[in-house]
Design a protein around this motif. Structure first.
Motif, PDB file in Angstrom:
ATOM      1  N   ASP A 259       0.857  -1.175   0.000  1.00  0.00           N
ATOM      2  CA  ASP A 259       0.000   0.000   0.000  1.00  0.00           C
ATOM      3  C   ASP A 259       0.892   1.224   0.000  1.00  0.00           C
ATOM      4  O   ASP A 259       1.784   1.342   0.842  1.00  0.00           O
ATOM      5  CB  ASP A 259      -0.888  -0.029   1.245  1.00  0.00           C
ATOM      6  N   ASN A 260       0.648   2.139  -0.931  1.00  0.00           N
ATOM      7  CA  ASN A 260       1.472   3.347  -0.966  1.00  0.00           C
ATOM      8  C   ASN A 260       0.768   4.532  -0.315  1.00  0.00           C
ATOM      9  O   ASN A 260       1.208   5.663  -0.443  1.00  0.00           O
ATOM     10  CB  ASN A 260       1.885   3.684  -2.398  1.00  0.00           C
ATOM     11  N   GLY A 261      -0.341   4.274   0.363  1.00  0.00           N
ATOM     12  CA  GLY A 261      -1.094   5.335   1.020  1.00  0.00           C
ATOM     13  C   GLY A 261      -2.285   5.789   0.199  1.00  0.00           C
ATOM     14  O   GLY A 261      -3.332   6.098   0.735  1.00  0.00           O
ATOM     15  N   ALA A 262      -2.124   5.825  -1.119  1.00  0.00           N
ATOM     16  CA  ALA A 262      -3.222   6.237  -2.001  1.00  0.00           C
ATOM     17  C   ALA A 262      -4.041   5.043  -2.469  1.00  0.00           C
ATOM     18  O   ALA A 262      -5.254   5.135  -2.629  1.00  0.00           O
ATOM     19  CB  ALA A 262      -2.669   6.991  -3.208  1.00  0.00           C
ATOM     20  N   HIS A 263      -3.361   3.923  -2.707  1.00  0.00           N
ATOM     21  CA  HIS A 263      -4.038   2.727  -3.214  1.00  0.00           C
ATOM     22  C   HIS A 263      -3.114   1.523  -3.095  1.00  0.00           C
ATOM     23  O   HIS A 263      -1.903   1.670  -2.943  1.00  0.00           O
ATOM     24  CB  HIS A 263      -4.459   2.917  -4.678  1.00  0.00           C
ATOM     25  N   PRO A 264      -3.676   0.314  -3.176  1.00  0.00           N
ATOM     26  CA  PRO A 264      -2.836  -0.890  -3.153  1.00  0.00           C
ATOM     27  C   PRO A 264      -2.048  -1.021  -4.463  1.00  0.00           C
ATOM     28  O   PRO A 264      -2.441  -0.484  -5.502  1.00  0.00           O
ATOM     29  CB  PRO A 264      -3.833  -2.040  -3.024  1.00  0.00           C
ATOM     30  N   ILE A 265      -0.956  -1.752  -4.395  1.00  0.00           N
ATOM     31  CA  ILE A 265      -0.104  -1.989  -5.562  1.00  0.00           C
ATOM     32  C   ILE A 265       0.182  -3.479  -5.670  1.00  0.00           C
ATOM     33  O   ILE A 265       0.559  -4.118  -4.687  1.00  0.00           O
ATOM     34  CB  ILE A 265       1.222  -1.201  -5.450  1.00  0.00           C
ATOM     35  N   LEU A 266      -0.007  -4.013  -6.873  1.00  0.00           N
ATOM     36  CA  LEU A 266       0.357  -5.405  -7.151  1.00  0.00           C
ATOM     37  C   LEU A 266       1.864  -5.470  -7.348  1.00  0.00           C
ATOM     38  O   LEU A 266       2.428  -4.700  -8.128  1.00  0.00           O
ATOM     39  CB  LEU A 266      -0.310  -5.898  -8.439  1.00  0.00           C
ATOM     40  N   ARG A 267       2.519  -6.395  -6.680  1.00  0.00           N
ATOM     41  CA  ARG A 267       3.938  -6.667  -6.934  1.00  0.00           C
ATOM     42  C   ARG A 267       3.978  -7.935  -7.772  1.00  0.00           C
ATOM     43  O   ARG A 267       3.627  -9.012  -7.290  1.00  0.00           O
ATOM     44  CB  ARG A 267       4.694  -6.855  -5.624  1.00  0.00           C
ATOM     45  N   VAL A 268       4.358  -7.789  -9.017  1.00  0.00           N
ATOM     46  CA  VAL A 268       4.317  -8.889  -9.979  1.00  0.00           C
ATOM     47  C   VAL A 268       5.735  -9.349 -10.278  1.00  0.00           C
ATOM     48  O   VAL A 268       6.557  -8.573 -10.787  1.00  0.00           O
ATOM     49  CB  VAL A 268       3.599  -8.453 -11.280  1.00  0.00           C
ATOM     50  N   ALA A 269       6.018 -10.611  -9.962  1.00  0.00           N
ATOM     51  CA  ALA A 269       7.329 -11.205 -10.259  1.00  0.00           C
ATOM     52  C   ALA A 269       7.354 -11.553 -11.742  1.00  0.00           C
ATOM     53  O   ALA A 269       6.515 -12.310 -12.226  1.00  0.00           O
ATOM     54  CB  ALA A 269       7.552 -12.445  -9.408  1.00  0.00           C
ATOM     55  N   VAL A 270       8.305 -10.984 -12.443  1.00  0.00           N
ATOM     56  CA  VAL A 270       8.436 -11.193 -13.887  1.00  0.00           C
ATOM     57  C   VAL A 270       9.268 -12.444 -14.135  1.00  0.00           C
ATOM     58  O   VAL A 270      10.346 -12.597 -13.551  1.00  0.00           O
ATOM     59  CB  VAL A 270       9.112  -9.966 -14.547  1.00  0.00           C
ATOM     60  N   PRO A 271       8.781 -13.351 -15.008  1.00  0.00           N
ATOM     61  CA  PRO A 271       9.585 -14.543 -15.306  1.00  0.00           C
ATOM     62  C   PRO A 271      10.878 -14.143 -16.011  1.00  0.00           C
ATOM     63  O   PRO A 271      10.892 -13.214 -16.818  1.00  0.00           O
ATOM     64  CB  PRO A 271       8.691 -15.383 -16.222  1.00  0.00           C
ATOM     65  N   GLN A 272      11.944 -14.810 -15.679  1.00  0.00           N
ATOM     66  CA  GLN A 272      13.240 -14.516 -16.297  1.00  0.00           C
ATOM     67  C   GLN A 272      13.303 -15.138 -17.689  1.00  0.00           C
ATOM     68  O   GLN A 272      13.351 -16.349 -17.825  1.00  0.00           O
ATOM     69  CB  GLN A 272      14.387 -15.043 -15.426  1.00  0.00           C
TER      70      GLN A 272
ATOM     71  N   GLU B 136      10.621  -7.245 -11.382  1.00  0.00           N
ATOM     72  CA  GLU B 136       9.356  -7.039 -10.713  1.00  0.00           C
ATOM     73  C   GLU B 136       8.639  -5.848 -11.357  1.00  0.00           C
ATOM     74  O   GLU B 136       9.266  -4.862 -11.723  1.00  0.00           O
ATOM     75  CB  GLU B 136       9.599  -6.747  -9.228  1.00  0.00           C
ATOM     76  N   LEU B 137       7.333  -5.985 -11.513  1.00  0.00           N
ATOM     77  CA  LEU B 137       6.499  -4.881 -11.959  1.00  0.00           C
ATOM     78  C   LEU B 137       5.656  -4.431 -10.781  1.00  0.00           C
ATOM     79  O   LEU B 137       5.164  -5.259 -10.008  1.00  0.00           O
ATOM     80  CB  LEU B 137       5.566  -5.311 -13.097  1.00  0.00           C
ATOM     81  N   LEU B 138       5.483  -3.137 -10.640  1.00  0.00           N
ATOM     82  CA  LEU B 138       4.607  -2.573  -9.616  1.00  0.00           C
ATOM     83  C   LEU B 138       3.430  -1.950 -10.348  1.00  0.00           C
ATOM     84  O   LEU B 138       3.580  -0.958 -11.048  1.00  0.00           O
ATOM     85  CB  LEU B 138       5.346  -1.527  -8.780  1.00  0.00           C
ATOM     86  N   ILE B 139       2.256  -2.565 -10.198  1.00  0.00           N
ATOM     87  CA  ILE B 139       1.069  -2.138 -10.933  1.00  0.00           C
ATOM     88  C   ILE B 139       0.030  -1.632  -9.935  1.00  0.00           C
ATOM     89  O   ILE B 139      -0.412  -2.395  -9.065  1.00  0.00           O
ATOM     90  CB  ILE B 139       0.485  -3.293 -11.767  1.00  0.00           C
ATOM     91  N   PRO B 140      -0.371  -0.354 -10.057  1.00  0.00           N
ATOM     92  CA  PRO B 140      -1.399   0.159  -9.150  1.00  0.00           C
ATOM     93  C   PRO B 140      -2.684  -0.661  -9.278  1.00  0.00           C
ATOM     94  O   PRO B 140      -3.152  -0.930 -10.388  1.00  0.00           O
ATOM     95  CB  PRO B 140      -1.623   1.593  -9.633  1.00  0.00           C
ATOM     96  N   PHE B 141      -3.234  -1.059  -8.141  1.00  0.00           N
ATOM     97  CA  PHE B 141      -4.467  -1.855  -8.131  1.00  0.00           C
ATOM     98  C   PHE B 141      -5.648  -0.884  -8.120  1.00  0.00           C
ATOM     99  O   PHE B 141      -6.334  -0.697  -7.114  1.00  0.00           O
ATOM    100  CB  PHE B 141      -4.499  -2.797  -6.929  1.00  0.00           C
ATOM    101  N   VAL B 142      -5.841  -0.236  -9.273  1.00  0.00           N
ATOM    102  CA  VAL B 142      -6.930   0.723  -9.466  1.00  0.00           C
ATOM    103  C   VAL B 142      -7.641   0.374 -10.769  1.00  0.00           C
ATOM    104  O   VAL B 142      -7.083  -0.283 -11.648  1.00  0.00           O
ATOM    105  CB  VAL B 142      -6.420   2.178  -9.501  1.00  0.00           C
ATOM    106  N   GLU B 143      -8.880   0.828 -10.879  1.00  0.00           N
ATOM    107  CA  GLU B 143      -9.734   0.494 -12.013  1.00  0.00           C
ATOM    108  C   GLU B 143      -9.106   0.875 -13.363  1.00  0.00           C
ATOM    109  O   GLU B 143      -9.316   0.200 -14.359  1.00  0.00           O
ATOM    110  CB  GLU B 143     -11.084   1.198 -11.843  1.00  0.00           C
ATOM    111  N   GLN B 144      -8.337   1.942 -13.397  1.00  0.00           N
ATOM    112  CA  GLN B 144      -7.698   2.386 -14.633  1.00  0.00           C
ATOM    113  C   GLN B 144      -6.763   1.331 -15.220  1.00  0.00           C
ATOM    114  O   GLN B 144      -6.661   1.190 -16.430  1.00  0.00           O
ATOM    115  CB  GLN B 144      -6.921   3.681 -14.369  1.00  0.00           C
TER     116      GLN B 144
END
Length: 170
Positions: free
Chosen positions: A118-131, A142-150
């Motif tokens: 959580d970054n305070g504004a919204h949750p964030i998905l931490r996605v492990a990228v396959p090598q 790793e990708l950090l993707i905001p867990f928001v409707e957009q």
């Protein structure tokens, strides 16, 4: 279900500080029994709990004094799913998202949800990228993707997949 971990002692009287894996710690606050994995897997009665500075602090049966509380540092906490509050449509517990595959709108597999934060504004998905290629040291691990409707288009728990409007080069 895994709901958090003990991050250390709180005060001098045996209370523990817990880092929940969800922004909503209702399950931790309301469950009367927690299962800890340290020093061995066992159930512990939770006597009192409250929110303090974004964490949960709790008094557990049989934990007397700061040293006993500090000895539990790092212990994972589990509670039965039946103690979780009901969710409305399009709400998810973080623990339900961890392990889901992530794919973008173009059908490209981006990886697997390894954690949430959580970054305070919204949750964030931490996605492990396959090598794909170890020879590319600049490749994202790793990708950090905001867990928001957009950005999060669908969450299909049955198919164990999240579809996002995101690219590997973001």
């Amino acid at each position: 279900m895994l709901v958090g971990y003990i991050s250390g002692a709180y005060g001098l009287n045996g209370w523990v500080r817990v880092r929940p894996y969800s922004a909503d710690a209702d399950a931790l606050l309301n469950a009367k029994t927690w299962w800890l994995d340290k020093p061995e897997f066992r159930d512990v009665a939770m006597m009192q709990s409250k929110i303090h500075s974004g964490d949960v602090v709790a008094q557990l049966m049989g934990v007397a004094g700061r040293d006993a509380a500090e000895a539990l540092k790092g212990a994972a906490i589990q509670i039965p799913r039946s103690h979780f509050p009901a969710l409305s449509d399009n709400e998810f517990y973080w623990v339900d998202l961890i392990g889901l595959e992530v794919e973008n709108l173009q059908g490209v597999h981006l990886g697997q949800v390894s954690d949430m934060m959580d970054n305070g504004a919204h949750p964030i998905l931490r996605v492990a990228v396959p090598q794909v290629a170890e020879s590319d040291p600049k490749a994202a691990q790793e990708l950090l993707i905001p867990f928001v409707e957009q950005f999060v288009i669908t969450v299909d728990r049955t198919a164990k997949k999240i579809t996002v409007d995101w690219g590997l080069d973001y």
